[in-house]
Design an enzyme around this catalytic site. Sequence first.
Site, PDB file in Angstrom:
ATOM      1  N   CYS A   8      33.952  51.054  -8.702  1.00 57.07           N
ATOM      2  CA  CYS A   8      34.132  52.497  -8.894  1.00 57.07           C
ATOM      3  C   CYS A   8      33.942  52.813 -10.231  1.00 57.07           C
ATOM      4  O   CYS A   8      33.775  51.479 -10.910  1.00 57.07           O
ATOM      5  CB  CYS A   8      35.597  52.561  -8.514  1.00 57.07           C
ATOM      6  SG  CYS A   8      36.279  52.206  -7.182  1.00 57.07           S
ATOM      7  N   ARG A  23      28.100  54.076  -9.678  1.00 53.12           N
ATOM      8  CA  ARG A  23      29.071  53.158  -9.234  1.00 53.12           C
ATOM      9  C   ARG A  23      29.803  53.167  -8.137  1.00 53.12           C
ATOM     10  O   ARG A  23      30.621  52.539  -7.599  1.00 53.12           O
ATOM     11  CB  ARG A  23      30.010  52.852 -10.621  1.00 53.12           C
ATOM     12  CG  ARG A  23      29.205  52.306 -11.753  1.00 53.12           C
ATOM     13  CD  ARG A  23      30.304  52.166 -12.758  1.00 53.12           C
ATOM     14  NE  ARG A  23      31.362  51.061 -12.475  1.00 53.12           N
ATOM     15  CZ  ARG A  23      31.104  49.850 -12.867  1.00 53.12           C
ATOM     16  NH1 ARG A  23      30.293  49.676 -13.970  1.00 53.12           N
ATOM     17  NH2 ARG A  23      32.121  48.857 -12.661  1.00 53.12           N
ATOM     18  N   TRP A  54      34.221  53.969  -4.907  1.00 51.50           N
ATOM     19  CA  TRP A  54      33.563  53.155  -3.908  1.00 51.50           C
ATOM     20  C   TRP A  54      34.866  52.592  -2.970  1.00 51.50           C
ATOM     21  O   TRP A  54      35.496  51.878  -3.721  1.00 51.50           O
ATOM     22  CB  TRP A  54      32.616  52.421  -4.592  1.00 51.50           C
ATOM     23  CG  TRP A  54      31.832  51.494  -3.391  1.00 51.50           C
ATOM     24  CD1 TRP A  54      30.639  51.812  -3.016  1.00 51.50           C
ATOM     25  CD2 TRP A  54      32.247  50.440  -2.845  1.00 51.50           C
ATOM     26  NE1 TRP A  54      30.257  51.102  -2.011  1.00 51.50           N
ATOM     27  CE2 TRP A  54      31.149  49.806  -1.921  1.00 51.50           C
ATOM     28  CE3 TRP A  54      33.505  49.369  -2.820  1.00 51.50           C
ATOM     29  CZ2 TRP A  54      31.285  48.680  -0.773  1.00 51.50           C
ATOM     30  CZ3 TRP A  54      33.525  48.176  -1.797  1.00 51.50           C
ATOM     31  CH2 TRP A  54      32.293  48.057  -0.872  1.00 51.50           C
ATOM     32  N   ASN A  87      39.489  50.278 -11.014  1.00 47.93           N
ATOM     33  CA  ASN A  87      38.372  49.547 -10.232  1.00 47.93           C
ATOM     34  C   ASN A  87      38.626  48.257  -9.974  1.00 47.93           C
ATOM     35  O   ASN A  87      39.339  47.393 -10.764  1.00 47.93           O
ATOM     36  CB  ASN A  87      37.142  49.854 -11.209  1.00 47.93           C
ATOM     37  CG  ASN A  87      36.271  48.856 -10.706  1.00 47.93           C
ATOM     38  OD1 ASN A  87      36.152  48.803  -9.539  1.00 47.93           O
ATOM     39  ND2 ASN A  87      35.257  48.487 -11.702  1.00 47.93           N
ATOM     40  N   GLY A  88      38.611  47.740  -8.572  1.00 48.51           N
ATOM     41  CA  GLY A  88      39.024  46.356  -8.385  1.00 48.51           C
ATOM     42  C   GLY A  88      39.922  46.324  -7.027  1.00 48.51           C
ATOM     43  O   GLY A  88      39.850  47.493  -6.186  1.00 48.51           O
ATOM     44  N   GLU A 128      12.400  40.880  -1.291  1.00 45.52           N
ATOM     45  CA  GLU A 128      12.711  41.992  -2.095  1.00 45.52           C
ATOM     46  C   GLU A 128      12.275  43.345  -1.590  1.00 45.52           C
ATOM     47  O   GLU A 128      12.950  44.311  -1.737  1.00 45.52           O
ATOM     48  CB  GLU A 128      12.347  41.651  -3.598  1.00 45.52           C
ATOM     49  CG  GLU A 128      12.255  42.768  -4.641  1.00 45.52           C
ATOM     50  CD  GLU A 128      13.715  43.492  -4.725  1.00 45.52           C
ATOM     51  OE1 GLU A 128      14.560  42.745  -4.284  1.00 45.52           O
ATOM     52  OE2 GLU A 128      13.784  44.298  -5.560  1.00 45.52           O
ATOM     53  N   LYS A 183      14.503  46.489  -0.306  1.00 47.39           N
ATOM     54  CA  LYS A 183      14.299  47.797  -0.804  1.00 47.39           C
ATOM     55  C   LYS A 183      14.305  48.776  -0.021  1.00 47.39           C
ATOM     56  O   LYS A 183      14.760  49.926   0.052  1.00 47.39           O
ATOM     57  CB  LYS A 183      12.980  48.089  -1.947  1.00 47.39           C
ATOM     58  CG  LYS A 183      13.120  47.371  -3.283  1.00 47.39           C
ATOM     59  CD  LYS A 183      13.768  48.006  -4.216  1.00 47.39           C
ATOM     60  CE  LYS A 183      15.312  47.440  -4.028  1.00 47.39           C
ATOM     61  NZ  LYS A 183      15.362  46.486  -5.022  1.00 47.39           N
ATOM     62  N   GLU A 214      17.953  49.212   1.899  1.00 40.94           N
ATOM     63  CA  GLU A 214      19.043  49.775   0.999  1.00 40.94           C
ATOM     64  C   GLU A 214      18.875  51.363   0.779  1.00 40.94           C
ATOM     65  O   GLU A 214      19.793  51.934   0.864  1.00 40.94           O
ATOM     66  CB  GLU A 214      19.307  49.131  -0.236  1.00 40.94           C
ATOM     67  CG  GLU A 214      18.430  48.966  -1.123  1.00 40.94           C
ATOM     68  CD  GLU A 214      18.948  48.416  -2.433  1.00 40.94           C
ATOM     69  OE1 GLU A 214      20.105  48.136  -2.845  1.00 40.94           O
ATOM     70  OE2 GLU A 214      17.818  48.057  -3.304  1.00 40.94           O
ATOM     71  N   HIS A 274       7.666  30.083  14.379  1.00 39.04           N
ATOM     72  CA  HIS A 274       9.018  29.517  14.884  1.00 39.04           C
ATOM     73  C   HIS A 274      10.008  30.366  15.313  1.00 39.04           C
ATOM     74  O   HIS A 274      11.198  30.114  15.440  1.00 39.04           O
ATOM     75  CB  HIS A 274       9.462  28.642  13.714  1.00 39.04           C
ATOM     76  CG  HIS A 274       8.481  27.565  13.102  1.00 39.04           C
ATOM     77  ND1 HIS A 274       8.387  26.465  13.891  1.00 39.04           N
ATOM     78  CD2 HIS A 274       7.763  27.552  11.887  1.00 39.04           C
ATOM     79  CE1 HIS A 274       7.524  25.660  13.205  1.00 39.04           C
ATOM     80  NE2 HIS A 274       7.028  26.460  12.090  1.00 39.04           N
ATOM     81  N   LYS A 328      26.151  50.695  -7.591  1.00 39.09           N
ATOM     82  CA  LYS A 328      25.214  49.816  -8.608  1.00 39.09           C
ATOM     83  C   LYS A 328      25.818  48.342  -8.861  1.00 39.09           C
ATOM     84  O   LYS A 328      24.965  47.385  -9.059  1.00 39.09           O
ATOM     85  CB  LYS A 328      25.058  50.592  -9.809  1.00 39.09           C
ATOM     86  CG  LYS A 328      24.000  50.093 -10.727  1.00 39.09           C
ATOM     87  CD  LYS A 328      22.709  49.948 -10.217  1.00 39.09           C
ATOM     88  CE  LYS A 328      21.585  49.373 -11.121  1.00 39.09           C
ATOM     89  NZ  LYS A 328      20.321  48.918 -10.240  1.00 39.09           N
TER      90      LYS A 328
HETATM   91  O1  M6R Z   1      23.580  43.501 -11.395  1.00 39.25           O
HETATM   92  P1  M6R Z   1      23.101  42.378 -10.781  1.00 39.25           P
HETATM   93  O2  M6R Z   1      21.557  41.964 -10.855  1.00 39.25           O
HETATM   94  O3  M6R Z   1      24.080  41.417 -10.688  1.00 39.25           O
HETATM   95  O4  M6R Z   1      23.444  43.053  -9.222  1.00 39.25           O
HETATM   96  C1  M6R Z   1      22.928  42.147  -8.123  1.00 39.25           C
HETATM   97  C2  M6R Z   1      22.583  42.835  -6.750  1.00 39.25           C
HETATM   98  O5  M6R Z   1      23.946  43.521  -6.617  1.00 39.25           O
HETATM   99  C3  M6R Z   1      21.697  44.096  -6.997  1.00 39.25           C
HETATM  100  O6  M6R Z   1      20.362  43.368  -7.276  1.00 39.25           O
HETATM  101  C4  M6R Z   1      21.568  44.668  -5.561  1.00 39.25           C
HETATM  102  O7  M6R Z   1      20.976  43.843  -4.619  1.00 39.25           O
HETATM  103  C5  M6R Z   1      20.788  45.939  -5.880  1.00 39.25           C
HETATM  104  N1  M6R Z   1      21.255  47.030  -5.123  1.00 39.25           N
HETATM  105  C6  M6R Z   1      19.369  45.712  -5.152  1.00 39.25           C
HETATM  106  O8  M6R Z   1      18.430  46.959  -5.258  1.00 39.25           O
END
Ligand code: M6R
Length: 628
Positions: free
Chosen positions: A2, A27, A75, A101-102, A501, A505, A508, A524, A623
């Site tokens: 959050c 966030r 969140w 937050n937490g 990766e 992308k 998400e 396999h 984020k």
């Molecule tokens: O801030 P960080 O690099 O530690 O974050 C790690 C992941 O949470 C972050 O890369 C997440 O997978 C992204 N949403 C990917 O686009």
Amino acid sequence: MCGIVGYIGYRDATAVVLEGLQRLEYRGYDSAGLAVLDSTGTLQIRREAGRLQRLVRLLEQAPARGTVAIGHTRWATHGPPSRRNAHPHASPDGRLVVVQNGIVENFAELRAWLQARGYTFASDTDTEVIVHLIHYYFHGGGLNGGGLDGGGEALETAVRAALSRLQGPSAVAVLSRDHPDRLLAARLGHAGGVVVGWGEEEMYLASDIPALLGCTRRVQFLENRQMAILTRNGASIRTLEGRPVDRPVVQVNWDPAAAEKGEYPHFMLKEIFEQGQSIAATLAQRLDFGSGLVELPSLHLSPERARRLRKVTIVACGTSYYAGLVGRHLLERLARIPTEVDYASEYRYREPLIGPEEMVLAITQSGETVDTLAALEEARARGAFTAAIVNVVGSQADRMCHGAIHMHAGPEIGVASTKAFTASLVDLVLLGLYLGQARQTLAESEQAALVQDLARLPGLVGEVLEEAQASGRYAELARDYGGFANFLYLGRGLQYPVAREGALKLKEISYIHAEGYPAGEMKHGPIALIDGHMPTVALAPRDGVYEKMVSQIEQVKARGGAVLAVVHHQDRQLAARVDRALPIPQAHPLLTPVLSVIPLQLFAYHVAVGRGLDVDRPRNLAKSVTVE
Ligand code: M6R
């Protein structure tokens, strides 16, 4: 996850907090709220489910004004996104509000304890136990208690007593009408940042630096178990036991414009297009292009110690984990150090074996990812040399490690990480070179070829982006392929992590199912999935495994699957064999992941836009992942 914002000063606190929340919306964005102390001394609370804009509209209908306020963008952890679960949460008498937050891990037990003492709950959240606990201690024993003496001290004492009952990480901000001249904030465990911002006769609070960039760049970071007491004229910081601590006020060197979208429709697109620039900044002052020598002073690892290193373990999550998988190749190739990569969330629970002379290297954009921090803590406790490749200077990961290599990517706001991925790859190359030079594992010619292409890299990134813009290729590709429900991404060697990766992308931000797979594993199992409904995105630059990739592409085509392939733009032959070619320029193979990921970022972006989705705020995500 959050976002928290607070303000105490002389300006319209609602406007300041709303602006901060807007900058922090990445966030969490399932509900938002704020509480402002008005001129009659009443706490006005406004909360709304959904995006921040709905709270803005609510405030237009029911304004709330004052010069002290706290706000929150949520969140959801406990309780669905709704107005009743939105923060701030108030004490039964409405005199005290809290945003958090937490996670309060023992919230059920505390809730029962408070209920037994007459407290009723108006939400499903864990946060509400915090405000009731503070109320309980502030009133010297609950609803019928008389209240503590001692002015502002009483509130601090009550907050301390309440927080001492919590299990799990929490960052909180507290505002009370009984103490209108102060704002309290505290951090317990790895609950994401708590940043105190310094202005002139006004002070700020935020979970992250970008929230403050429009107001101040002078900040202090709270450590675990510290509390800040903010007045209009400054802040004092104490431990939760009440001992004063001296935290430095540091100057953040991010340009406020860097946290704005500018002419771009989304932060993600802006950040994709910033990659040439951010890579140039990552290289600057660390690599002498003439001699090829790398200097990493903030790593605090002497060449002697680098020579003695026996192993590196990379810990990270999400995109940063995939950067780590590329990093394994880089460190093993350039510095001949055995390198392991682990999900931070797994590493911390597997009782890792750490021998002498080992480095545990975290990769983290935010520097606040809870699992990555916990993994670092574990490694440090077991005697490893800890280091972080980190973007946010002053973040928890930056502060807790023995050394750091900063990304210099500038603020990354889009939830889908892009420029931090490529900046961390470049940092990993620099680390490989630095260790390779110290350990004398690098042939001069190899070093020279790599350094030469590092110098060209920002320009090569620019070429990929210019071609993308000029050809309109990715919007068209998204139109033709954005309707598929499943995708397979294939790569080998250094391109395998890029495949993962690319799949992440797409997943998400467009919510399309996608799997990143090592191409050699196809036979396999996964090849059974291939048919005309399952396009494959193949990474096939001309490198050491090129021929093998070409065979795998043929095997997909033979089964009726469409193939979109990232290829070197000279590779007309392969381009003619696949359904769509996504061209990139030729570069040193160790640098190619930096280029080959860009078409995948652009493809995911355009598919999501084509599907009408909110690219910067994908559903269910935030984020910084600051809760487990
Ligand atoms: O801030 P960080 O690099 O530690 O974050 C790690 C992941 O949470 C972050 O890369 C997440 O997978 C992204 N949403 C990917 O686009």
